[in-house]
Scaffold this motif. Structure first.
Motif, PDB file in Angstrom:
ATOM      1  N   ARG A  73       8.165   0.855 -19.766  1.00  0.00           N
ATOM      2  CA  ARG A  73       7.096  -0.118 -19.991  1.00  0.00           C
ATOM      3  C   ARG A  73       7.003  -0.393 -21.478  1.00  0.00           C
ATOM      4  O   ARG A  73       6.949   0.535 -22.294  1.00  0.00           O
ATOM      5  CB  ARG A  73       5.760   0.410 -19.466  1.00  0.00           C
ATOM      6  N   GLY A  74       6.973  -1.678 -21.849  1.00  0.00           N
ATOM      7  CA  GLY A  74       6.849  -2.056 -23.247  1.00  0.00           C
ATOM      8  C   GLY A  74       5.436  -1.875 -23.765  1.00  0.00           C
ATOM      9  O   GLY A  74       4.494  -1.572 -23.013  1.00  0.00           O
ATOM     10  N   PHE A  75       5.282  -2.086 -25.055  1.00  0.00           N
ATOM     11  CA  PHE A  75       3.980  -1.903 -25.707  1.00  0.00           C
ATOM     12  C   PHE A  75       2.925  -2.807 -25.102  1.00  0.00           C
ATOM     13  O   PHE A  75       3.168  -3.974 -24.796  1.00  0.00           O
ATOM     14  CB  PHE A  75       4.091  -2.189 -27.202  1.00  0.00           C
ATOM     15  N   SER A  76       1.720  -2.247 -24.969  1.00  0.00           N
ATOM     16  CA  SER A  76       0.577  -3.012 -24.477  1.00  0.00           C
ATOM     17  C   SER A  76      -0.664  -2.536 -25.217  1.00  0.00           C
ATOM     18  O   SER A  76      -0.884  -1.329 -25.362  1.00  0.00           O
ATOM     19  CB  SER A  76       0.402  -2.792 -22.970  1.00  0.00           C
ATOM     20  N   ASN A  77      -1.483  -3.493 -25.723  1.00  0.00           N
ATOM     21  CA  ASN A  77      -2.740  -3.120 -26.368  1.00  0.00           C
ATOM     22  C   ASN A  77      -3.656  -2.468 -25.344  1.00  0.00           C
ATOM     23  O   ASN A  77      -3.967  -3.058 -24.303  1.00  0.00           O
ATOM     24  CB  ASN A  77      -3.430  -4.356 -26.951  1.00  0.00           C
ATOM     25  N   GLN A  78      -4.093  -1.252 -25.637  1.00  0.00           N
ATOM     26  CA  GLN A  78      -4.927  -0.511 -24.691  1.00  0.00           C
ATOM     27  C   GLN A  78      -5.997   0.263 -25.433  1.00  0.00           C
ATOM     28  O   GLN A  78      -5.843   0.609 -26.613  1.00  0.00           O
ATOM     29  CB  GLN A  78      -4.064   0.458 -23.874  1.00  0.00           C
ATOM     30  N   ALA A  79      -7.076   0.551 -24.728  1.00  0.00           N
ATOM     31  CA  ALA A  79      -8.143   1.363 -25.301  1.00  0.00           C
ATOM     32  C   ALA A  79      -7.636   2.788 -25.503  1.00  0.00           C
ATOM     33  O   ALA A  79      -6.738   3.255 -24.795  1.00  0.00           O
ATOM     34  CB  ALA A  79      -9.364   1.361 -24.384  1.00  0.00           C
ATOM     35  N   THR A  80      -8.245   3.493 -26.463  1.00  0.00           N
ATOM     36  CA  THR A  80      -7.770   4.837 -26.782  1.00  0.00           C
ATOM     37  C   THR A  80      -7.940   5.807 -25.622  1.00  0.00           C
ATOM     38  O   THR A  80      -7.223   6.804 -25.549  1.00  0.00           O
ATOM     39  CB  THR A  80      -8.514   5.386 -28.011  1.00  0.00           C
ATOM     40  N   GLU A  81      -8.879   5.522 -24.715  1.00  0.00           N
ATOM     41  CA  GLU A  81      -9.077   6.433 -23.584  1.00  0.00           C
ATOM     42  C   GLU A  81      -8.154   6.136 -22.413  1.00  0.00           C
ATOM     43  O   GLU A  81      -8.156   6.842 -21.406  1.00  0.00           O
ATOM     44  CB  GLU A  81     -10.539   6.394 -23.107  1.00  0.00           C
ATOM     45  N   SER A  82      -7.337   5.083 -22.518  1.00  0.00           N
ATOM     46  CA  SER A  82      -6.425   4.725 -21.430  1.00  0.00           C
ATOM     47  C   SER A  82      -5.095   5.464 -21.590  1.00  0.00           C
ATOM     48  O   SER A  82      -4.893   6.209 -22.541  1.00  0.00           O
ATOM     49  CB  SER A  82      -6.198   3.219 -21.407  1.00  0.00           C
ATOM     50  N   MET A 106      -0.120  10.840 -32.052  1.00  0.00           N
ATOM     51  CA  MET A 106       0.050  10.636 -33.493  1.00  0.00           C
ATOM     52  C   MET A 106      -0.509   9.303 -33.960  1.00  0.00           C
ATOM     53  O   MET A 106      -0.839   9.127 -35.120  1.00  0.00           O
ATOM     54  CB  MET A 106       1.530  10.771 -33.854  1.00  0.00           C
ATOM     55  N   ASP A 107      -0.585   8.342 -33.061  1.00  0.00           N
ATOM     56  CA  ASP A 107      -1.208   7.049 -33.349  1.00  0.00           C
ATOM     57  C   ASP A 107      -1.948   6.624 -32.082  1.00  0.00           C
ATOM     58  O   ASP A 107      -1.464   5.808 -31.308  1.00  0.00           O
ATOM     59  CB  ASP A 107      -0.162   6.011 -33.747  1.00  0.00           C
ATOM     60  N   PRO A 108      -3.138   7.189 -31.839  1.00  0.00           N
ATOM     61  CA  PRO A 108      -3.839   6.970 -30.569  1.00  0.00           C
ATOM     62  C   PRO A 108      -4.328   5.548 -30.355  1.00  0.00           C
ATOM     63  O   PRO A 108      -4.786   5.220 -29.268  1.00  0.00           O
ATOM     64  CB  PRO A 108      -5.015   7.951 -30.650  1.00  0.00           C
ATOM     65  N   TYR A 109      -4.226   4.694 -31.388  1.00  0.00           N
ATOM     66  CA  TYR A 109      -4.652   3.299 -31.242  1.00  0.00           C
ATOM     67  C   TYR A 109      -3.517   2.403 -30.763  1.00  0.00           C
ATOM     68  O   TYR A 109      -3.704   1.212 -30.564  1.00  0.00           O
ATOM     69  CB  TYR A 109      -5.210   2.781 -32.574  1.00  0.00           C
ATOM     70  N   LYS A 110      -2.324   2.964 -30.613  1.00  0.00           N
ATOM     71  CA  LYS A 110      -1.171   2.188 -30.166  1.00  0.00           C
ATOM     72  C   LYS A 110      -0.660   2.763 -28.843  1.00  0.00           C
ATOM     73  O   LYS A 110       0.075   3.754 -28.827  1.00  0.00           O
ATOM     74  CB  LYS A 110      -0.056   2.217 -31.227  1.00  0.00           C
ATOM     75  N   ALA A 111      -1.082   2.149 -27.726  1.00  0.00           N
ATOM     76  CA  ALA A 111      -0.571   2.490 -26.394  1.00  0.00           C
ATOM     77  C   ALA A 111      -0.571   3.999 -26.160  1.00  0.00           C
ATOM     78  O   ALA A 111       0.480   4.613 -25.962  1.00  0.00           O
ATOM     79  CB  ALA A 111       0.828   1.909 -26.204  1.00  0.00           C
ATOM     80  N   PRO A 112      -1.740   4.640 -26.145  1.00  0.00           N
ATOM     81  CA  PRO A 112      -1.770   6.103 -26.110  1.00  0.00           C
ATOM     82  C   PRO A 112      -1.355   6.696 -24.760  1.00  0.00           C
ATOM     83  O   PRO A 112      -1.454   6.067 -23.719  1.00  0.00           O
ATOM     84  CB  PRO A 112      -3.248   6.414 -26.384  1.00  0.00           C
TER      85      PRO A 112
END
Length: 421
Positions: free
Chosen positions: A140-149, A181-187
């Protein structure tokens, strides 16, 4: 005969990265790095062909921007076509720099050996060898998601085999994710990936190679890192992994260095140097020593001068260190120093200061107390930072000792009438 597959795990190529900051210092070296990134991509392709791997994975950020140039499009396609001619399938995903929607014009141009996964949910493809299903690639490619997802939600071996209607010896997952390490990017989390039942997770986005579990013989999750360092934070070897999965055998990863220009941060002790020529010589030796540890001959280094030296006052003269950097860059054309930084100190006779019993002796006693009462010092700093609306640095516990020593040096130099660093 046991089942076995080999593949290249690459990603974060960043074709088209601009190097704006470096261009202000040296257009020549900015141009060199602009060429170095396509060269690194070519080396990834070369490695796949030379090793005759089963397939290649590109884990996102193949391009640095959502609007890459025609030249970068064409170069990327030419590499894929070389893999097609070698009968090597390619599986790729989009990253946060080159999101899936912006690939619309390029997807139709991808050679027939290439499968690009979407970013709206998991996708699955069966890799066959001699007509037999050998592996499933779940990606699966990158997708903007909330940090809890969790971008890996639903991506399990069982789901992949059910979707494809086959059972296979190997299942490989691929994501462009920041993990923790970067929880704001597709965690996602290591625990979620382990629980998915995949034999290997090929990850992109973090520009350093990491392997998990860290203390186990078998790697199940890995970031390959970027193929070519792009700035001073991306030091040392950069490249891709050649991965071998074999039934009954721990996963095998071979790191393949692909960069043609190395970045390094060097600290050079000049306390024994008698003059500027000695300082320059020490810098050149340090650069050669660092460069000897990697495969490429070209290097960009940030050099910090350290140590207690009588040369400190001279080095602190306005413009002096910049002129030294210019001369250093004329010494060896394959190396470039992007910054020469002075963190030297003046020699200070602390024993004599303590024996004199003057104000300096009191300062040294108080400084020793600060260093020995670590928790009290941190609490004091927390109060002072809070009073100014600032957050205490997260690594204060690690750097406190050196910070106290540096503050002591600065105070003593001021008392002696020397320039503050």
């Amino acid at each position: 005969m046991t089942n076995r597959i080999t593949f290249i795990h690459s990603g974060d190529i960043h074709l088209g990265a601009p190097f704006r900051g470096l261009r202000d210092l040296s257009p020549k070296w900015a141009d060199r790095l602009t060429r170095a990134i396509p060269e690194a991509y070519d080396r990834v392709v070369d490695a796949a062909i030379e090793r005759e791997v089963d397939f290649v994975l590109f884990a996102g950020d193949e391009f640095d921007t959502d609007k890459p140039s025609y030249a970068h499009h064409r170069h990327f396609l030419q590499g894929l076509e070389r893999l097609r001619d070698a009968q090597i399938p390619v599986y790729l995903i989009a990253g946060n720099h080159d999101p899936y929607a912006t690939w619309a014009g390029l997807r139709d141009q991808l050679p027939e050996n290439v499968h690009m996964f979407g970013s709206d949910g998991p996708g699955y493809v069966v890799y066959e060898r001699d007509g037999e299903p050998v592996a499933i690639i779940a990606a699966r490619g990158f997708s903007n998601q909330a940090t809890e997802s969790d971008i890996a939600e639903g991506m399990t071996r069982a789901a992949a085999e059910a979707a494809c209607g086959v059972q296979v010896p190997f299942a490989v997952g691929m994501l462009h994710t920041g993990l923790w390490m970067d929880p704001y990017k597709a965690p996602t989390s290591e625990d979620a990936l382990y629980a998915a039942g995949m034999d290997y997770w090929a990850l992109g986005h973090i520009h350093k190679n990491f392997r998990f579990p860290k203390n186990a013989a078998e790697t199940k999750i890995a970031f390959c890192g970027c193929a070519q360092g792009r700035d001073i934070k991306e030091v040392g070897d950069r490249g891709c992994y050649a991965v071998t999965l074999e039934e009954g055998v721990p996963n095998q990863l071979e790191f393949i260095a692909c960069e043609s220009v190395e970045w390094e941060q060097l600290r050079v002790d000049v306390s024994a140097c008698a003059g500027a020529e000695d300082v320059l010589g020490a810098c050149v030796r340090a650069m050669f020593d660092a460069n000897s540890q990697v495969i490429c001959e070209e290097m960009i280094a940030r050099v910090t001068l350290v140590g207690a030296t009588p040369l400190h006052g001279m080095l602190a003269t306005p413009g002096y260190i910049d002129e030294m950097r210019d001369e250093l860059n004329e010494r060896y054309p394959s190396f470039f120093c992007d910054a020469l930084i002075d963190e030297t100190t003046s020699p200070l006779d602390r024993d004599a200061m303590r024996a004199a019993g003057l104000f300096e002796a009191s300062l040294l006693r108080e400084s020793a107390k600060l260093a020995s009462n670590k928790q009290e010092t941190i609490e004091y700093l927390q109060r002072e930072f809070a009073a100014r609306g600032l957050a205490l640095p997260a690594d204060i516990d690690r750097v406190l000792e050196s910070a106290c020593a540096r503050a002591e040096d600065m105070a003593l130099e001021l008392l002696e009438g020397r320039e503050q660093l």
